[in-house]
Design a protein around this motif. Sequence first.
Motif, short mmCIF file in Angstrom:
data_model
loop_
_atom_site.label_atom_id
_atom_site.label_comp_id
_atom_site.label_asym_id
_atom_site.label_seq_id
_atom_site.Cartn_x
_atom_site.Cartn_y
_atom_site.Cartn_z
N LYS A 155 0.83 -1.21 0.00
CA LYS A 155 0.00 0.00 0.00
C LYS A 155 0.86 1.25 0.00
O LYS A 155 0.58 2.22 -0.72
CB LYS A 155 -0.94 0.00 1.20
N VAL A 156 1.91 1.25 0.81
CA VAL A 156 2.83 2.40 0.85
C VAL A 156 3.48 2.58 -0.52
O VAL A 156 3.57 3.70 -1.04
CB VAL A 156 3.89 2.22 1.95
N TRP A 157 3.94 1.49 -1.12
CA TRP A 157 4.59 1.56 -2.42
C TRP A 157 3.63 2.11 -3.49
O TRP A 157 4.00 2.98 -4.27
CB TRP A 157 5.12 0.20 -2.87
N ARG A 158 2.41 1.60 -3.51
CA ARG A 158 1.45 2.06 -4.52
C ARG A 158 1.15 3.55 -4.37
O ARG A 158 1.03 4.28 -5.35
CB ARG A 158 0.17 1.23 -4.45
N SER A 159 1.03 4.01 -3.13
CA SER A 159 0.79 5.42 -2.88
C SER A 159 1.98 6.26 -3.36
O SER A 159 1.81 7.28 -4.03
CB SER A 159 0.54 5.66 -1.40
N PHE A 160 3.18 5.80 -3.04
CA PHE A 160 4.39 6.50 -3.47
C PHE A 160 4.50 6.53 -4.99
O PHE A 160 4.79 7.57 -5.59
CB PHE A 160 5.62 5.82 -2.85
N ALA A 161 4.25 5.38 -5.63
CA ALA A 161 4.35 5.29 -7.09
C ALA A 161 3.32 6.19 -7.76
O ALA A 161 3.61 6.85 -8.77
CB ALA A 161 4.19 3.85 -7.54
N THR A 162 2.11 6.27 -7.19
CA THR A 162 1.08 7.14 -7.74
C THR A 162 1.51 8.59 -7.66
O THR A 162 1.35 9.36 -8.62
CB THR A 162 -0.26 6.93 -6.99
N THR A 163 2.08 8.98 -6.52
CA THR A 163 2.57 10.34 -6.35
C THR A 163 3.67 10.65 -7.36
O THR A 163 3.66 11.71 -8.00
CB THR A 163 3.09 10.56 -4.92
#
Length: 110
Positions: free
Chosen positions: A90-98
């Motif tokens: 979840k953290v990675w997906r949020s970071f990648a989206t940003t």
Amino acid sequence: MDTTQLLKGVLDLAVLAVLKEEDGYGYDIMRRLRTAGLDEVGDASVYGTLRRLYQAGLLTTYVVPSESGPNRKYYSLNAAGRDHLTRSGKVWRSFATTMDMLLDDRGRAA
């Protein structure tokens, strides 16, 4: 861009993701990471990551005899490892989206 530093930051997540569907031994895990596109992953990095994840209580191990050489130590995700993978994913997906938004100029302040 040198991906070495990026890889260091996400290798734990990558190893956990590789073990999500199927247990594996060191060389097998390394091969699966490389096949997935992480060509620059080093042997020592993978083995060090496996030791660290095991010591953190995220993996379990078991030994399987090998007919063609020494016994193989297999690694598998345990419940704590699966929880960690879910949270880290979840953290990675949020970071990648940003990062995607920033790179596509959608994150630029008006």
